[in-house]
Motif scaffolding. Structure first.
Motif, PDB file in Angstrom:
ATOM      1  N   TRP A   1      51.753   8.228   8.065  1.00 13.94           N
ATOM      2  CA  TRP A   1      51.034   9.424   8.518  1.00 13.94           C
ATOM      3  C   TRP A   1      50.066   9.109   9.650  1.00 13.94           C
ATOM      4  O   TRP A   1      49.544   8.018   9.746  1.00 13.94           O
TER       5      TRP A   1
ATOM      6  N   THR B   1      52.316  18.200  18.879  1.00 14.30           N
ATOM      7  CA  THR B   1      51.565  17.757  17.705  1.00 14.30           C
ATOM      8  C   THR B   1      50.056  17.706  17.949  1.00 14.30           C
ATOM      9  O   THR B   1      49.291  17.610  16.995  1.00 14.30           O
TER      10      THR B   1
ATOM     11  N   GLN C   1      43.233  15.549  12.391  1.00 18.28           N
ATOM     12  CA  GLN C   1      41.947  16.215  12.330  1.00 18.28           C
ATOM     13  C   GLN C   1      41.231  15.798  11.055  1.00 18.28           C
ATOM     14  O   GLN C   1      41.854  15.752   9.995  1.00 18.28           O
ATOM     15  N   ARG C   2      39.962  15.515  11.191  1.00 16.59           N
ATOM     16  CA  ARG C   2      39.200  15.113  10.015  1.00 16.59           C
ATOM     17  C   ARG C   2      37.927  15.945   9.998  1.00 16.59           C
ATOM     18  O   ARG C   2      37.087  15.804  10.873  1.00 16.59           O
TER      19      ARG C   2
ATOM     20  N   ASP D   1      42.199   8.127  15.015  1.00 17.75           N
ATOM     21  CA  ASP D   1      42.335   9.552  14.784  1.00 17.75           C
ATOM     22  C   ASP D   1      42.858  10.226  16.048  1.00 17.75           C
ATOM     23  O   ASP D   1      42.383   9.958  17.140  1.00 17.75           O
ATOM     24  N   ARG D   2      43.820  11.064  15.903  1.00 19.42           N
ATOM     25  CA  ARG D   2      44.471  11.792  16.996  1.00 19.42           C
ATOM     26  C   ARG D   2      45.176  10.878  17.973  1.00 19.42           C
ATOM     27  O   ARG D   2      45.530  11.303  19.062  1.00 19.42           O
TER      28      ARG D   2
ATOM     29  N   THR E   1      43.862  16.888   8.338  1.00 19.81           N
ATOM     30  CA  THR E   1      45.196  17.295   8.790  1.00 19.81           C
ATOM     31  C   THR E   1      45.937  16.043   9.234  1.00 19.81           C
ATOM     32  O   THR E   1      45.430  15.285  10.063  1.00 19.81           O
ATOM     33  N   ARG E   2      47.094  15.846   8.651  1.00 17.57           N
ATOM     34  CA  ARG E   2      47.886  14.677   9.028  1.00 17.57           C
ATOM     35  C   ARG E   2      49.253  15.104   9.535  1.00 17.57           C
ATOM     36  O   ARG E   2      49.785  16.131   9.120  1.00 17.57           O
ATOM     37  N   VAL E   3      49.810  14.310  10.413  1.00 15.02           N
ATOM     38  CA  VAL E   3      51.151  14.557  10.928  1.00 15.02           C
ATOM     39  C   VAL E   3      51.989  13.361  10.521  1.00 15.02           C
ATOM     40  O   VAL E   3      51.541  12.229  10.613  1.00 15.02           O
TER      41      VAL E   3
ATOM     42  N   THR F   1      46.602  10.697  11.455  1.00 15.74           N
ATOM     43  CA  THR F   1      45.545  11.693  11.248  1.00 15.74           C
ATOM     44  C   THR F   1      45.302  12.500  12.518  1.00 15.74           C
ATOM     45  O   THR F   1      45.110  11.941  13.590  1.00 15.74           O
TER      46      THR F   1
END
Lengths: 180, 208
Positions: free
Chosen positions: B85, B190, B89-90, B154-155, B96-98, B87
Protein backbone atom coordinates in the motif's frame (compact mmCIF):
# COMPACT_ATOMS: atom_id res chain seq x y z
CA UNK A 1 -10.99 -29.07 1.36
CA UNK A 2 -13.07 -27.69 4.21
CA UNK A 3 -12.52 -30.64 6.49
CA UNK A 4 -8.79 -30.29 7.06
CA UNK A 5 -8.98 -26.55 7.62
CA UNK A 6 -11.48 -25.19 10.16
CA UNK A 7 -9.65 -23.63 13.07
CA UNK A 8 -6.37 -23.41 11.17
CA UNK A 9 -8.09 -21.55 8.41
CA UNK A 10 -9.60 -19.00 10.80
CA UNK A 11 -6.12 -18.29 12.11
CA UNK A 12 -4.72 -17.89 8.61
CA UNK A 13 -7.57 -15.58 7.70
CA UNK A 14 -7.05 -13.31 10.65
CA UNK A 15 -3.31 -13.16 9.93
CA UNK A 16 -3.97 -12.46 6.25
CA UNK A 17 -6.40 -9.73 7.23
CA UNK A 18 -3.53 -8.07 9.09
CA UNK A 19 -1.45 -8.17 5.93
CA UNK A 20 0.45 -11.43 6.46
CA UNK A 21 1.35 -12.46 2.91
CA UNK A 22 2.58 -15.93 3.88
CA UNK A 23 -0.72 -16.70 5.55
CA UNK A 24 -2.58 -15.58 2.45
CA UNK A 25 -0.20 -17.64 0.31
CA UNK A 26 -1.21 -20.73 2.24
CA UNK A 27 -4.88 -19.99 1.66
CA UNK A 28 -4.31 -19.42 -2.05
CA UNK A 29 -2.40 -22.69 -2.33
CA UNK A 30 -5.15 -24.60 -0.55
CA UNK A 31 -7.98 -23.21 -2.66
CA UNK A 32 -6.47 -22.50 -6.06
CA UNK A 33 -7.27 -25.90 -7.59
CA UNK A 34 -10.98 -25.57 -6.80
CA UNK A 35 -11.12 -21.96 -7.93
CA UNK A 36 -9.31 -22.81 -11.16
CA UNK A 37 -11.52 -25.85 -11.80
CA UNK A 38 -14.72 -23.81 -11.58
CA UNK A 39 -13.28 -21.11 -13.82
CA UNK A 40 -12.14 -23.68 -16.37
CA UNK A 41 -15.52 -25.41 -16.42
CA UNK A 42 -17.32 -22.09 -16.84
CA UNK A 43 -14.97 -20.38 -19.29
CA UNK A 44 -13.68 -23.41 -21.17
CA UNK A 45 -10.20 -21.99 -21.70
CA UNK A 46 -7.16 -22.77 -19.54
CA UNK A 47 -5.52 -19.35 -19.94
CA UNK A 48 -8.74 -17.49 -19.16
CA UNK A 49 -9.32 -19.76 -16.17
CA UNK A 50 -5.88 -19.02 -14.74
CA UNK A 51 -6.44 -15.29 -15.20
CA UNK A 52 -9.84 -15.54 -13.53
CA UNK A 53 -8.35 -17.46 -10.59
CA UNK A 54 -5.61 -14.87 -10.15
CA UNK A 55 -8.09 -12.01 -10.25
CA UNK A 56 -10.45 -13.78 -7.86
CA UNK A 57 -7.72 -14.18 -5.24
CA UNK A 58 -6.60 -10.62 -5.73
CA UNK A 59 -10.16 -9.46 -5.21
CA UNK A 60 -10.35 -11.61 -2.08
CA UNK A 61 -7.14 -10.08 -0.78
CA UNK A 62 -8.47 -6.59 -1.34
CA UNK A 63 -11.76 -7.27 0.40
CA UNK A 64 -10.48 -9.56 3.14
CA UNK A 65 -11.45 -7.04 5.76
CA UNK A 66 -15.04 -7.29 4.65
CA UNK A 67 -15.07 -11.08 4.88
CA UNK A 68 -16.84 -11.79 8.15
CA UNK A 69 -16.63 -15.53 8.02
CA UNK A 70 -20.40 -16.04 7.81
CA UNK A 71 -19.67 -18.60 5.14
CA UNK A 72 -16.51 -20.66 4.73
CA UNK A 73 -13.58 -19.19 2.85
CA UNK A 74 -14.12 -21.88 0.18
CA UNK A 75 -17.71 -20.74 -0.40
CA UNK A 76 -16.60 -17.13 -0.48
CA UNK A 77 -13.96 -17.93 -3.10
CA UNK A 78 -16.51 -19.88 -5.16
CA UNK A 79 -18.72 -16.82 -5.00
CA UNK A 80 -16.01 -14.46 -6.17
CA UNK A 81 -14.72 -16.61 -9.01
CA UNK A 82 -18.19 -17.64 -10.20
CA UNK A 83 -19.32 -14.03 -10.41
CA UNK A 84 -16.18 -13.03 -12.27
CA UNK A 85 -16.71 -15.83 -14.78
CA UNK A 86 -20.39 -15.05 -15.25
CA UNK A 87 -19.51 -11.41 -15.90
CA UNK A 88 -16.83 -12.45 -18.36
CA UNK A 89 -19.29 -14.73 -20.16
CA UNK A 90 -21.85 -11.94 -20.27
CA UNK A 91 -19.27 -9.58 -21.77
CA UNK A 92 -18.23 -12.27 -24.24
CA UNK A 93 -21.81 -12.71 -25.37
CA UNK A 94 -22.30 -9.00 -25.87
CA UNK A 95 -19.32 -8.72 -28.15
CA UNK A 96 -19.74 -12.02 -30.02
CA UNK A 97 -22.13 -12.32 -32.95
CA UNK A 98 -25.24 -14.26 -31.97
CA UNK A 99 -24.14 -17.67 -33.10
CA UNK A 100 -24.41 -19.73 -29.93
CA UNK A 101 -27.65 -18.01 -29.05
CA UNK A 102 -30.23 -20.69 -28.19
CA UNK A 103 -31.36 -21.75 -31.63
CA UNK A 104 -28.30 -23.60 -32.82
CA UNK A 105 -28.59 -24.70 -36.42
CA UNK A 106 -29.79 -28.24 -37.01
CA UNK A 107 -26.76 -30.54 -37.17
CA UNK A 108 -25.84 -31.76 -40.63
CA UNK A 109 -25.38 -35.50 -41.18
CA UNK A 110 -21.60 -35.44 -40.70
CA UNK A 111 -21.98 -33.61 -37.37
CA UNK A 112 -24.41 -36.22 -36.13
CA UNK A 113 -21.86 -38.94 -36.77
CA UNK A 114 -19.02 -37.04 -35.12
CA UNK A 115 -21.07 -36.20 -32.06
CA UNK A 116 -21.83 -39.82 -31.25
CA UNK A 117 -19.53 -40.19 -28.30
CA UNK A 118 -21.42 -39.82 -25.04
CA UNK A 119 -18.87 -37.52 -23.45
CA UNK A 120 -18.90 -35.27 -26.50
CA UNK A 121 -22.66 -34.99 -26.31
CA UNK A 122 -22.54 -34.44 -22.58
CA UNK A 123 -19.90 -31.75 -22.83
CA UNK A 124 -21.86 -30.05 -25.58
CA UNK A 125 -25.02 -30.18 -23.48
CA UNK A 126 -23.20 -28.55 -20.56
CA UNK A 127 -21.69 -25.94 -22.89
CA UNK A 128 -25.13 -25.15 -24.28
CA UNK A 129 -26.60 -24.36 -20.86
CA UNK A 130 -27.09 -20.72 -19.99
CA UNK A 131 -24.16 -19.45 -17.89
CA UNK A 132 -26.38 -19.32 -14.82
CA UNK A 133 -27.54 -22.91 -15.26
CA UNK A 134 -24.02 -24.10 -15.97
CA UNK A 135 -22.72 -22.42 -12.83
CA UNK A 136 -25.36 -24.14 -10.71
CA UNK A 137 -24.68 -27.52 -12.31
CA UNK A 138 -20.91 -27.24 -12.00
CA UNK A 139 -21.10 -26.21 -8.36
CA UNK A 140 -23.52 -29.01 -7.47
CA UNK A 141 -22.37 -31.95 -9.59
CA UNK A 142 -18.66 -31.27 -9.93
CA UNK A 143 -17.76 -29.31 -6.82
CA UNK A 144 -20.25 -30.97 -4.49
CA UNK A 145 -21.62 -27.74 -3.05
CA UNK A 146 -24.90 -27.97 -1.13
CA UNK A 147 -28.04 -26.17 -2.31
CA UNK A 148 -27.59 -23.69 0.51
CA UNK A 149 -24.00 -22.96 -0.51
CA UNK A 150 -25.01 -22.50 -4.15
CA UNK A 151 -27.77 -20.12 -3.04
CA UNK A 152 -25.15 -18.09 -1.22
CA UNK A 153 -22.68 -18.21 -4.11
CA UNK A 154 -25.21 -17.20 -6.76
CA UNK A 155 -27.23 -14.87 -4.57
CA UNK A 156 -30.42 -16.86 -5.05
CA UNK A 157 -33.01 -18.43 -2.80
CA UNK A 158 -32.77 -22.19 -2.26
CA UNK A 159 -35.98 -22.81 -4.26
CA UNK A 160 -34.53 -20.74 -7.12
CA UNK A 161 -31.37 -22.86 -7.01
CA UNK A 162 -33.48 -26.01 -7.13
CA UNK A 163 -35.44 -24.87 -10.13
CA UNK A 164 -32.33 -23.71 -11.94
CA UNK A 165 -30.65 -27.04 -11.26
CA UNK A 166 -33.71 -28.88 -12.47
CA UNK A 167 -33.69 -26.98 -15.75
CA UNK A 168 -30.00 -27.70 -16.20
CA UNK A 169 -30.50 -31.40 -15.44
CA UNK A 170 -33.41 -31.61 -17.87
CA UNK A 171 -31.20 -30.20 -20.62
CA UNK A 172 -28.60 -32.85 -19.90
CA UNK A 173 -31.15 -35.67 -19.77
CA UNK A 174 -32.70 -34.45 -23.01
CA UNK A 175 -29.35 -34.38 -24.77
CA UNK A 176 -28.35 -37.82 -23.47
CA UNK A 177 -31.64 -39.31 -24.61
CA UNK A 178 -30.37 -38.88 -28.16
CA UNK A 179 -27.37 -41.17 -27.62
CA UNK A 180 -28.48 -43.70 -25.00
CA UNK B 1 -41.08 -44.32 -26.50
CA UNK B 2 -39.08 -41.74 -24.67
CA UNK B 3 -39.82 -39.49 -21.79
CA UNK B 4 -40.33 -35.79 -22.35
CA UNK B 5 -38.24 -34.34 -19.55
CA UNK B 6 -39.88 -30.96 -19.90
CA UNK B 7 -43.22 -32.30 -18.70
CA UNK B 8 -44.15 -31.23 -15.24
CA UNK B 9 -45.75 -34.45 -14.07
CA UNK B 10 -45.94 -38.12 -14.89
CA UNK B 11 -49.37 -39.55 -15.73
CA UNK B 12 -49.59 -40.74 -12.11
CA UNK B 13 -49.31 -37.16 -10.92
CA UNK B 14 -45.78 -37.30 -9.47
CA UNK B 15 -43.61 -34.29 -10.19
CA UNK B 16 -40.84 -35.07 -12.62
CA UNK B 17 -38.49 -32.63 -10.91
CA UNK B 18 -38.77 -34.65 -7.70
CA UNK B 19 -37.91 -37.87 -9.49
CA UNK B 20 -34.95 -36.33 -11.30
CA UNK B 21 -33.64 -34.91 -8.06
CA UNK B 22 -34.15 -38.23 -6.29
CA UNK B 23 -31.89 -40.04 -8.77
CA UNK B 24 -29.32 -37.31 -9.30
CA UNK B 25 -28.91 -36.82 -5.58
CA UNK B 26 -28.25 -40.54 -5.18
CA UNK B 27 -31.54 -41.69 -3.67
CA UNK B 28 -32.84 -43.44 -6.77
CA UNK B 29 -33.18 -46.80 -5.05
CA UNK B 30 -35.16 -45.53 -2.09
CA UNK B 31 -38.64 -45.95 -3.53
CA UNK B 32 -41.57 -44.29 -1.81
CA UNK B 33 -44.68 -46.42 -1.15
CA UNK B 34 -46.33 -44.78 -4.13
CA UNK B 35 -43.37 -45.50 -6.37
CA UNK B 36 -43.41 -49.17 -5.36
CA UNK B 37 -46.95 -49.51 -6.63
CA UNK B 38 -46.77 -47.08 -9.55
CA UNK B 39 -46.37 -48.27 -13.14
CA UNK B 40 -44.81 -44.98 -14.32
CA UNK B 41 -42.40 -43.94 -11.59
CA UNK B 42 -39.95 -46.87 -11.64
CA UNK B 43 -39.60 -46.56 -15.43
CA UNK B 44 -38.89 -42.85 -15.17
CA UNK B 45 -36.43 -43.37 -12.33
CA UNK B 46 -34.58 -45.96 -14.34
CA UNK B 47 -34.50 -43.67 -17.36
CA UNK B 48 -33.00 -40.84 -15.36
CA UNK B 49 -30.37 -43.17 -13.89
CA UNK B 50 -29.41 -44.46 -17.33
CA UNK B 51 -29.19 -41.01 -18.91
CA UNK B 52 -27.41 -39.47 -15.95
CA UNK B 53 -24.75 -42.20 -15.88
CA UNK B 54 -22.31 -40.56 -18.30
CA UNK B 55 -22.21 -37.42 -16.19
CA UNK B 56 -21.18 -39.47 -13.18
CA UNK B 57 -18.45 -41.19 -15.19
CA UNK B 58 -17.36 -37.86 -16.57
CA UNK B 59 -17.23 -36.31 -13.12
CA UNK B 60 -15.32 -39.24 -11.68
CA UNK B 61 -12.72 -38.86 -14.38
CA UNK B 62 -12.23 -35.76 -12.25
CA UNK B 63 -10.06 -33.18 -13.78
CA UNK B 64 -6.81 -33.12 -11.89
CA UNK B 65 -5.45 -29.59 -11.74
CA UNK B 66 -1.75 -29.74 -12.69
CA UNK B 67 0.66 -28.71 -9.95
CA UNK B 68 2.19 -26.25 -12.40
CA UNK B 69 -1.10 -24.38 -12.66
CA UNK B 70 -1.44 -24.18 -8.88
CA UNK B 71 2.14 -22.95 -8.57
CA UNK B 72 1.59 -20.37 -11.26
CA UNK B 73 -1.57 -19.01 -9.63
CA UNK B 74 0.13 -18.86 -6.24
CA UNK B 75 3.15 -17.05 -7.70
CA UNK B 76 1.07 -14.56 -9.65
CA UNK B 77 -1.13 -13.74 -6.69
CA UNK B 78 1.89 -13.41 -4.43
CA UNK B 79 3.53 -11.09 -6.87
CA UNK B 80 0.53 -8.79 -6.92
CA UNK B 81 -0.31 -8.88 -3.23
CA UNK B 82 3.26 -8.15 -2.24
CA UNK B 83 3.04 -4.74 -3.85
CA UNK B 84 1.47 -3.43 -0.68
CA UNK B 85 0.00 0.00 0.00
CA UNK B 86 0.98 3.59 -0.59
CA UNK B 87 -0.30 6.30 1.73
CA UNK B 88 -2.12 9.09 -0.04
CA UNK B 89 -3.53 11.09 2.79
CA UNK B 90 -3.07 11.08 6.52
CA UNK B 91 -5.47 13.14 8.58
CA UNK B 92 -6.67 13.02 12.16
CA UNK B 93 -9.88 11.52 10.82
CA UNK B 94 -8.29 8.67 8.95
CA UNK B 95 -5.93 7.33 6.39
CA UNK B 96 -6.32 7.03 2.61
CA UNK B 97 -4.19 4.39 0.98
CA UNK B 98 -3.76 3.33 -2.62
CA UNK B 99 -2.76 -0.21 -3.43
CA UNK B 100 0.64 -0.69 -5.02
CA UNK B 101 -0.82 -2.85 -7.74
CA UNK B 102 -3.24 -0.10 -8.72
CA UNK B 103 -0.39 2.36 -9.08
CA UNK B 104 1.63 -0.25 -10.95
CA UNK B 105 -1.29 -0.83 -13.32
CA UNK B 106 -1.67 2.89 -14.00
CA UNK B 107 2.06 3.11 -14.67
CA UNK B 108 1.96 0.10 -16.98
CA UNK B 109 -0.88 1.52 -19.02
CA UNK B 110 0.92 4.85 -19.31
CA UNK B 111 4.15 3.15 -20.37
CA UNK B 112 2.26 0.95 -22.81
CA UNK B 113 0.70 3.99 -24.48
CA UNK B 114 4.10 5.63 -24.99
CA UNK B 115 5.24 5.68 -28.64
CA UNK B 116 7.81 3.02 -29.60
CA UNK B 117 7.08 0.89 -26.55
CA UNK B 118 6.17 -2.58 -27.74
CA UNK B 119 5.25 -4.23 -24.49
CA UNK B 120 5.38 -3.82 -20.76
CA UNK B 121 6.69 -6.94 -19.06
CA UNK B 122 7.06 -10.32 -20.63
CA UNK B 123 4.50 -12.81 -19.52
CA UNK B 124 0.78 -13.03 -19.86
CA UNK B 125 -1.54 -11.94 -17.10
CA UNK B 126 -3.27 -8.85 -15.92
CA UNK B 127 -2.45 -6.52 -13.13
CA UNK B 128 -5.81 -4.89 -12.73
CA UNK B 129 -8.80 -5.56 -14.89
CA UNK B 130 -10.66 -2.85 -13.06
CA UNK B 131 -8.57 -0.56 -15.18
CA UNK B 132 -8.43 -2.66 -18.30
CA UNK B 133 -12.21 -2.58 -18.55
CA UNK B 134 -11.98 1.16 -19.05
CA UNK B 135 -8.96 1.06 -21.31
CA UNK B 136 -9.19 0.54 -25.04
CA UNK B 137 -5.76 -1.07 -25.36
CA UNK B 138 -4.88 -4.67 -24.78
CA UNK B 139 -4.43 -4.66 -21.05
CA UNK B 140 -5.07 -8.41 -21.14
CA UNK B 141 -1.58 -9.14 -22.28
CA UNK B 142 0.02 -7.01 -19.63
CA UNK B 143 2.46 -8.77 -17.41
CA UNK B 144 1.91 -9.41 -13.77
CA UNK B 145 5.51 -8.41 -13.21
CA UNK B 146 5.86 -5.62 -15.75
CA UNK B 147 5.40 -2.85 -13.23
CA UNK B 148 5.88 -2.47 -9.51
CA UNK B 149 5.17 0.49 -7.29
CA UNK B 150 6.39 1.15 -3.77
CA UNK B 151 5.83 3.71 -1.11
CA UNK B 152 8.68 6.16 -0.68
CA UNK B 153 6.97 8.62 1.60
CA UNK B 154 3.45 9.94 2.07
CA UNK B 155 1.98 10.71 -1.35
CA UNK B 156 5.20 9.54 -2.92
CA UNK B 157 5.82 6.40 -4.93
CA UNK B 158 8.69 4.79 -6.74
CA UNK B 159 7.80 2.87 -9.87
CA UNK B 160 9.80 0.14 -11.56
CA UNK B 161 8.92 -0.86 -15.10
CA UNK B 162 10.16 -3.59 -17.42
CA UNK B 163 9.57 -2.70 -21.04
CA UNK B 164 10.28 -3.96 -24.53
CA UNK B 165 10.97 -1.16 -27.00
CA UNK B 166 11.01 -0.92 -30.74
CA UNK B 167 14.32 -1.85 -32.32
CA UNK B 168 16.08 1.28 -33.52
CA UNK B 169 14.39 3.65 -31.10
CA UNK B 170 16.64 5.67 -28.83
CA UNK B 171 16.40 3.99 -25.47
CA UNK B 172 17.25 7.20 -23.66
CA UNK B 173 14.52 9.10 -25.47
CA UNK B 174 11.87 6.43 -25.08
CA UNK B 175 12.57 5.96 -21.38
CA UNK B 176 12.45 9.71 -20.78
CA UNK B 177 9.07 9.80 -22.50
CA UNK B 178 7.87 6.85 -20.44
CA UNK B 179 8.95 8.65 -17.31
CA UNK B 180 7.04 11.78 -18.28
CA UNK B 181 3.89 9.85 -19.16
CA UNK B 182 4.00 7.71 -16.05
CA UNK B 183 4.50 10.69 -13.76
CA UNK B 184 1.60 12.59 -15.33
CA UNK B 185 -0.74 9.62 -15.40
CA UNK B 186 0.00 8.44 -11.86
CA UNK B 187 -0.55 11.98 -10.60
CA UNK B 188 -3.81 12.37 -12.51
CA UNK B 189 -5.23 8.98 -11.61
CA UNK B 190 -4.11 8.53 -8.03
CA UNK B 191 -2.85 11.89 -6.76
CA UNK B 192 0.51 10.32 -5.96
CA UNK B 193 3.79 11.80 -6.96
CA UNK B 194 5.96 9.30 -8.80
CA UNK B 195 9.24 10.68 -7.53
CA UNK B 196 11.21 7.91 -9.13
CA UNK B 197 10.41 6.00 -12.33
CA UNK B 198 12.96 3.31 -13.09
CA UNK B 199 12.77 1.92 -16.58
CA UNK B 200 14.45 -1.36 -17.46
CA UNK B 201 14.54 -2.08 -21.17
CA UNK B 202 14.58 -5.87 -21.11
CA UNK B 203 14.45 -6.41 -24.85
CA UNK B 204 13.93 -4.80 -28.23
CA UNK B 205 11.74 -5.98 -31.07
CA UNK B 206 11.96 -5.31 -34.76
CA UNK B 207 9.14 -5.49 -37.27
CA UNK B 208 7.65 -8.83 -38.22
Amino acid sequence: MESETGAGEAGLLSKARDGDLDAFDTLVRAHSAAVYRVALRLLGDAGDAEDAAQEAFLQAWRSLRRFRGDSSFATWMYRIVTNRCLNALRARRETAPLEDEGASPAPGPEQVVVARSEFTVLRQAIDDLTPGQRAALVLREFEGCTYEEIAEILDLSVPAVKSRLHRARVEVLDAMQGVR
Amino acid sequence: MSQNWREERLPCGEELSDLVEQVVEGRGDALTPHQQRCQWCPVALEDVARLWGPLIDYRDAELEVPQGVVDSIVARVRNLTSLGWITLQRTSRGLTRVSGWLVAAVAELAADATPRVRRVGTSRGRVADTLSAAEPTGARERSATGGRAFEVGDRQAAVDLDVVTEYGASIAEVSERIRRNVRAEVKARTGLQAVEVNVAVIDVEGDG
